[in-house]
Design an enzyme around this catalytic site. Structure first.
Site, PDB file in Angstrom:
ATOM      1  N   GLU A 171       0.873  -1.179   0.000  1.00  0.00           N
ATOM      2  CA  GLU A 171       0.000   0.000   0.000  1.00  0.00           C
ATOM      3  C   GLU A 171       0.906   1.225   0.000  1.00  0.00           C
ATOM      4  O   GLU A 171       1.708   1.406   0.915  1.00  0.00           O
ATOM      5  CB  GLU A 171      -0.882  -0.007   1.251  1.00  0.00           C
ATOM      6  CG  GLU A 171      -1.703  -1.272   1.451  1.00  0.00           C
ATOM      7  CD  GLU A 171      -2.993  -1.272   0.643  1.00  0.00           C
ATOM      8  OE1 GLU A 171      -3.369  -0.195   0.132  1.00  0.00           O
ATOM      9  OE2 GLU A 171      -3.625  -2.341   0.543  1.00  0.00           O
TER      10      GLU A 171
ATOM     11  N   GLU B  38      51.511 -45.621  -3.986  1.00  0.00           N
ATOM     12  CA  GLU B  38      52.082 -46.807  -4.649  1.00  0.00           C
ATOM     13  C   GLU B  38      51.038 -47.915  -4.569  1.00  0.00           C
ATOM     14  O   GLU B  38      50.622 -48.323  -3.487  1.00  0.00           O
ATOM     15  CB  GLU B  38      53.366 -47.232  -3.947  1.00  0.00           C
ATOM     16  CG  GLU B  38      54.438 -46.144  -3.851  1.00  0.00           C
ATOM     17  CD  GLU B  38      55.197 -45.940  -5.152  1.00  0.00           C
ATOM     18  OE1 GLU B  38      55.120 -46.834  -6.032  1.00  0.00           O
ATOM     19  OE2 GLU B  38      55.872 -44.905  -5.289  1.00  0.00           O
TER      20      GLU B  38
END
Length: 1366
Positions: free
Chosen positions: A316, A749
């Site tokens: 408003e 490894e």
């Protein structure tokens, strides 16, 4: 929305209705009707006055005029008509306004729903005008329009407006309802009551409902009048009683959104609108729950939320419904900021895409559910969704018909821009679909957000059978699919394998190469991510590298298996899906493909194939912290080094063979002996290494190779080891990663046999696949977050994060995000960045997951103690701040990439142009773009061809010394014309996108761009296409290499300069240029001054930095591997940048002249290996260099700039600015100066004759525009280096003393003369001698004075001596 207590709104008199109907008929006859696109006739542009209401005809004309003027970002359409046939106009404002594109949430404003509430109608017209006019000028508006699909409907009730009366504040004159007397805000379907309205009575209602449902808006505002407040759902309750708070599932979010609007409105935020008749009405914070205010059934905001995917509130705007037009300006001023701020909130929460796992196709109408919030949203036809949420932690589920639901838990939503969260759903098996009950759309987990802190664990993905899933009746979780192919893949087989999976799973994979091996085999990398090709803010990047030693092949095959496993299980296996959704994974199966091709299957511990084709061990080839590596850097090593520096990797593993252990840094020792070499992050490395080994039972036991004769007694506790404690490896890759980047790497490894038989490969997968996955999980340990600028919220790149007690800082990525691996515990963190105040905090890392810690840093500004001159100040106004933000957006993250994506393509294929066509092309630019271009002739070549210069700016014929000036030059060697064509395309690209692309427009408006496309047109006419190394055409018509003809001192020149050289030298000596970029050919790199040998470079850091900026924005140049045959620097150019003399030293170069005599830094870009490549390669070369060229337009705005003036405000031209005690620039007319500097701290001295010298230390950022500094000089009052006041006082004292002394002497002499008069006669006898003495003395004095008066500084000592003898 407005209510009248105790009364119903009055209806207009019937006579007025009849007149209105007649007027409507006239309007319908004479006003063109528009449905999907407007029929636009000739419309006059209307200048906004903010003091007039627009009736329907005027409104239509204004909207049509705006749509016509701003066609590139605006499209006007009608969604339907009112009862009386008036169009319900909607202005769509966004980039590409006539197309639906993914990634842009849809927003809408609706005004004038009640016809007599008119402020909203006008304010929305003003908003449309503001967005359109500010696009390209205001960075905030530009970003909003670029990233949001905005729809604005100024009037939903045009019929009611036409009946309303200006000045009617209470609505007594009628006009509230539509022409059938229907209140449109009481007529939508309602959740608590039956609302029945005939379609014929409310066509406006039907049109808007269809518009809402079809468009999947995300956020909306409904603008009304009658008071001043923001109202949010629900608007009514089941009881339909007054003062009942009707809470929606998103109540907290709605209250937040309403507050955003209210807090930016000066009246609304007070909560006391003081409307006549309601003076005591109060709204806390300027907001209210709709139903608590008063009950409204059939309201539009509730319909949006319940039926349209959209969150809407009602604003408003004014106490008076139809205030006098004189108040419109103030109403616009009150609401402008609120309107913009509210729109920006569409970008909070979570957003993303929902796709089908197999094909990557978007899933439309999929449901997005947030646990604890009983309100779902659905995806659009691109599969995109936008879920507004407040900051917190949430569990979010995506559900689609026929697919397995997916939940992501612990999703952290932060303040600011929405987090991106994508879902990929796997299709259910056909036999399962019919048996599976549809999942409930109601979340069953606790309400969210679960926390509002900054800390959370990482997001987790669960399948349908997980606790807390949205479906308890889904099918059992399928077991992950295992790899199907176990064999050794030679290079071609591996390449096809990777191409096949990249093609089959395009939605989660990207195959790319980081370089080539010695034998020109590609070093392929497979990226696996839910957004391949993009770094997502907050998402860590991970890599695996295999086969570094060519005969250690298990890692190569395991990584191919891992690619298959991740691709095939994405979307069905929760763990895989989580890893892919939250991690950007890069996998390089083979770093040494050449060595692999010569290795032999069955090799247990041999060396054949270990090294690359040049016989160098790649894991001894990286720079080392303890030992100098003398072996030449190999192409594979260089490629990986550049790759690692190009991505923000956090964690990595290098897969090897020959043992069974995880090896972590450091790999060597300062003394080269085998002993524990501890890194600062030793605890972290042990944690991640153990995470891998624990999932491999054999490795974790620690006895890897009992059956191998070479290592029968080898033992590693828990299967891990410090590298140097095992054995010394200087030049290893894992240490280089840790020391030189943010990446933590270990070496794994995988087995005691280096090249096992193919039949054994399934066993290796079985032993390691859980370890491979678990190791990726480790990237989500420690702390992570964002480092942002506190003022504008943008990320700060290269900020340093330090952990107290751990001497290993890491830095933020381009977007400001960081990841710091840490073991669980409490830590003291400090963040610092150049130009910012450091911030520190404490963080607690949990046992599992990651702690999120964001930092906001405050920019350091110059204060009174650091000003260059008394009274000077850092002048920063709002427009400068906007430009700072603009440059920052282009400098960080994907700013330039987004710019390129948003710009129009100028041509699909480029071609070479000879001199005549080149001249016509340049003239064509000035004919087509006269407002931003100016073409002028610098001079003529030896054969009388014009040397053209094209200026591009918003005022090309008006001097603007305050703007930086950049020069682009090409064609100095006629046999290398690629640069010429690139600059012509660049010029066209800029001109065509001016006014269409906001960023290009802003850059041109703020920069003076001068383009010299061809310095050597004569040589260009002789050169031939496809001659990659020919020297024909290199020199001008007189046979002179122009790049050896630029000499500033006549003593250095053996002949007059060539006419081409003279023309360019004159341009350079005009000064005023901030940066110059020259394009050449014959390589792919950038060089910076000097070309002359053995010349120290005073400003080398800045020159190298500018060259690096260009190279870094080029897709391959920064890798340093030119790939050019016959290049001595091939594969050995760090960052793709060289000092020019290192490439080819010579005297008389253009860049050296520019630096020495033009006081302008110049870099030379070599754009292609071939000097004159085929024309069909030009388009690709343009694409490669486009971003780099644009980056120069951004870079020219950085460094330091300012204005020099005296205390009266008069600008001082010609003042000297000395940078770091060496490089000098001079102020231009108006006292302006601008100098580029590398990021960091610099000393600046300002010197002007007659003024006091000034000094200051300035901080330059790599991503911020130069701050404007105002230097106000004080007069130099010093005499002999001493203050004027002191010298004057001393002189006065001396004169006083001399005067007193003279008086005393006079008095004494007078007294003596009275007593000695009787002896005066004695003097007369000596008068002749006395007169002769006086005569000679005076003659000598005069000659001495004359000799000094006419003596010049150039006179020799002999001349002076001769003069004194006269």
């Amino acid at each position: 929305m407005w209510r009248l207590k105790g009364e119903q709104p009055r209806l207009a008199p019937s006579s007025a209705r009849l007149l209105a109907a007649l007027l409507c008929v006239m309007v319908v006859v004479f006003v063109p009707v528009v449905s999907s696109s407007p029929v636009i006739g000739d419309t006059e542009e209307i200048v906004e006055t903010y003091n007039k209401y627009y009736n329907y005809v005027e409104l239509s004309q204004i909207l049509q005029s705006l749509a016509q003027k701003y066609q590139h970002i605006a499209n006007l359409s009608s969604i339907g008509t009112s009862v009386q046939g008036r169009e319900l106009w909607v202005m769509r404002i966004t980039r590409e306004p006539r197309a639906d594109v993914p990634g842009k949430p849809k927003f809408k404003y609706v005004g004038n729903m009640h016809g007599d509430e008119t402020v909203s109608r006008q304010v929305l017209v003003y908003l449309i005008e503001h967005l359109l006019a500010s696009y390209g000028e205001d960075p905030r508006v530009t970003e909003l329009v670029n990233n949001t699909d905005i729809s604005i409907m100024p009037s939903m009730n045009p019929d009611g407006f036409e009946r309303s009366v200006e000045g009617d504040c209470s609505g007594y004159a009628g006009g509230r309802n539509n022409a059938k007397d229907i209140d449109l805000n009481r007529s939508f379907p309602d959740q608590f009551s039956e609302v029945s309205v005939n379609k014929e009575d409310a066509p406006e209602l039907t049109a808007v409902m269809q518009w809402i449902v079809e468009n999947k808006f995300v956020l909306s505002g409904n603008l009304h009048g009658g008071t001043v407040v923001a109202s949010y759902p629900f608007d009514d309750s089941a009881l339909h009683a007054e003062s009942i708070y009707s809470q929606s599932p998103d109540d907290s979010l709605f209250r937040y959104l309403a507050r955003v609007y209210a807090e930016n409105n000066p009246i609304m935020r007070t909560g006391k609108p003081k409307c006549p008749g309601e003076l005591g009405e109060k709204f806390e914070g300027g907001i209210t729950n709709g139903a608590q205010w008063y009950d409204v059934k059939g309201g539009m905001q509730d319909y949006n939320y319940l039926n349209g995917n959209c969150l809407e509130i009602t604003m408003e705007l004014s106490c008076c419904k139809y205030p006098p037009a004189a108040q419109l300006q103030s109403e616009w001023d009150n609401n402008r900021e609120s309107l913009l701020a509210y729109m920006e909130k569409i970008h909070i929460g979570v957003r993303g895409f929902v796709r089908e796992a197999g094909s990557g196709m978007p899933l439309s109408d999929a449901t997005i559910m947030v646990a604890g919030i009983n309100h779902n949203v659905s995806t659009g036809h691109f599969g995109d969704y936008y879920r507004l949420l407040l900051p917190g932690t949430y569990n979010i589920t995506a559900v689609a018909s026929g697919c397995t639901p997916m939940m992501v838990t612990n999703v952290q939503v932060s303040e600011g821009k929405a987090r991106e969260l994508n879902f990929t759903l796997a299709l259910l098996p056909a036999e399962t679909i019919s048996q599976t009950a549809a999942p409930s759309l109601t979340p069953s987990t606790p309400a969210g957000p679960m926390s509002n802190g900054n800390n959370s664990i990482s997001s987790d993905v669960t399948g349908p059978a997980e606790e807390g899933s949205s479906s308890s009746t889904g099918p059992p979780r399928p077991q992950p699919l295992q790899p199907q192919e176990f064999r050794h893949h030679h290079y071609s087989d591996m390449e096809l394998f990777m191409q096949r999976f990249s093609s089959k799973y395009p939605s989660i994979t990207r195959l790319y190469s980081v370089g080539k091996s010695v034998d020109n085999r590609m070093l392929w990398v497979m990226e696996i991510s839910d957004n391949p090709g993009e770094h997502e803010q907050g998402e860590p990047e991970f890599k695996y590298i295999g086969n570094m030693h060519g005969n250690e092949v298990v890692g190569r095959e395991l990584l191919l298996n891992l690619i298959e496993y991740l691709c095939r299980n994405y979307g069905t296996d929760p763990e895989v899906t989580q890893l892919v959704n939250t991690t950007r994974i890069h996998i390089m199966p083979s770093m040494n493909p050449d060595g692999y091709e010569v290795a032999q299957e069955g090799d247990i511990s041999g060396y054949q194939g270990r090294n690359n084709s040049n016989n160098y061990d790649l894991n001894r080839n990286f720079p080392d912290q303890f030992k100098t590596i003398t072996d030449p850097r190999q192409p594979e090593t260089i490629a990986v080094m550049n790759w690692v520096k190009s991505y923000p990797f956090v964690l990595s593993a290098n897969l090897h063979g020959g043992s069974l252990v995880v090896n972590y840094p450091f790999d060597d020792d300062p003394e080269g002996i085998s002993r524990y070499s501890r890194s600062p992050d030793d605890a972290v490395f042990q944690m991640v290494a153990t995470a891998y080994s624990k999932e491999n039972p054999l490795m974790h036991k620690g006895y890897p190779c009992k059956d191998i004769n070479d290592y029968p007694e080898e033992y590693f506790k828990d299967g891990i080891t410090n590298g140097a404690n095992w054995y010394n490896v200087p030049g290893g890759m894992q240490d280089w990663n840790y020391i030189n980047t943010n990446c933590f790497e270990v070496t794994i490894e995988l087995g005691c046999v280096k090249y096992p038989q193919a039949k054994d490969l399934p066993r290796y997968w079985e032993q390691n696949h859980r370890s491979l996955l678990q190791f990726i999980h480790q990237v989500h340990r420690g702390v992570k977050g964002l480092v942002t600028d506190k003022k504008d919220g943008t990320g700060i790149p290269n900020a340093t994060i330090s952990v107290e007690g751990i001497n290993h800082p890491i830095t933020t990525n381009k977007a400001g995000d960081y990841w710091r691996l840490l073991v669980p515990g409490k830590y003291h963190l400090t963040v610092s960045a150049q130009g910012y105040t450091s911030v520190d905090t404490y963080a607690t890392v949990p046992e599992d997951g990651v702690e999120v810690v964001d930092f906001k840093l405050t920019r350091i500004r110059s204060d009174g103690s650091r000003q260059m001159a008394k009274g000077s100040s850092a002048h920063v106004d709002s427009s400068e701040e906007e430009f700072q933000s603009f440059i920052k957006q282009l400098s960080v993250g994907g700013g330039l990439d987004q710019l390129i994506q948003d710009t129009a393509t100028t041509s699909t294929s480029l071609r070479y142009r000879r001199y005549k066509e080149l001249s016509e092309f340049l003239r064509g630019l000035t004919f087509n773009f006269p407002n931003i271009t100016s073409l002028y002739r610098l001079g003529q070549s030896a054969e009388y061809r014009s040397i053209w210069a094209l200026e591009i700016s918003n005022n090309p014929n008006v001097p603007e010394p305050s703007e930086p000036k950049i020069r682009f030059v090409a064609g100095i060697h006629g046999n290398a014309p690629v640069g010429t064509e690139l600059l012509l395309e660049f010029a066209a690209h800029l001109c065509i996108n001016y006014g269409k692309n906001a960023a290009i427009t802003r850059l041109i408006n703020e920069t003076r761009i001068v383009i010299l496309p061809s310095i050597n047109p004569d040589g260009r006419e002789l050169a031939k296409e496809k001659e990659c190394s020919s020297t024909v055409g290199m020199a001008n018509a007189n046979g002179k290499d122009l790049d050896t003809d630029f000499f500033g001192n006549a003593s250095q020149r053996s002949a007059e300069p060539q006419p081409e050289t003279r023309a360019v030298m004159d341009l350079i000596q005009e000064k005023g240029y901030t940066l110059s970029v020259a394009l050449d050919g014959g390589s792919v790199l950038v060089t910076y001054p000097y070309d002359k040998p053995v010349q120290p470079v005073e400003n080398e850091s800045t020159l190298r930095y500018l060259a690096t900026v260009y190279a870094n924005n080029h897709p391959t140049m920064h890798l340093g591997d030119t790939g050019c045959p016959n290049s001595s620097q091939m594969g050995n150019i760090p960052d793709g940048v060289l000092r020019a003399a290192e490439r080819h030293s010579h005297m008389g170069s253009m860049k050296d002249f520019s630096v020495d005599f033009g006081h302008c830094p110049e870099i030379t870009v070599y754009t292609s290996c071939c000097l004159f490549p085929p024309a069909d390669q030009l388009s690709a070369l343009w694409v490669e260099n486009r971003k780099s060229l644009l980056s120069m337009l951004v870079e020219v705005h950085k460094g330091v700039r300012g204005i020099v003036k005296d205390k009266s405000g008069k600008p001082i031209a010609g003042a000297m600015i000395v940078l770091n005690g060496g490089v000098r620039v001079f102020t231009s007319e108006g006292g302006y100066f601008h100098a580029l500097l590398a990021p960091g701290s610099h000393n600046i001295e300002a010197v002007a004759e007659g003024y006091q010298q000034q000094r200051q230390e300035v901080i330059v950022s790599s991503y911020e525009a130069a701050n404007s500094i105002v230097i106000e000089f004080d007069m130099d009052n010093r005499i002999f280096g001493l203050p004027r006041e002191l010298v004057v006082a001393a002189a006065a004292a001396a004169m006083t003393a001399l005067t007193i002394t003279a008086c005393i002497i006079w008095c004494v002499c007078s007294a003596k003369s009275n007593t000695q008069k009787d002896g005066f006669h004695r003097l007369r006898q000596h008068r002749d001698d006395y007169d002769d003495e006086i005569h000679l003395t005076s003659m000598g004095s005069k000659k001495s004075l004359l000799s000094h008066e006419f003596q010049d500084e150039s006179e020799s000592d002999e001349d002076t001596l001769y003069a004194n003898k006269l």
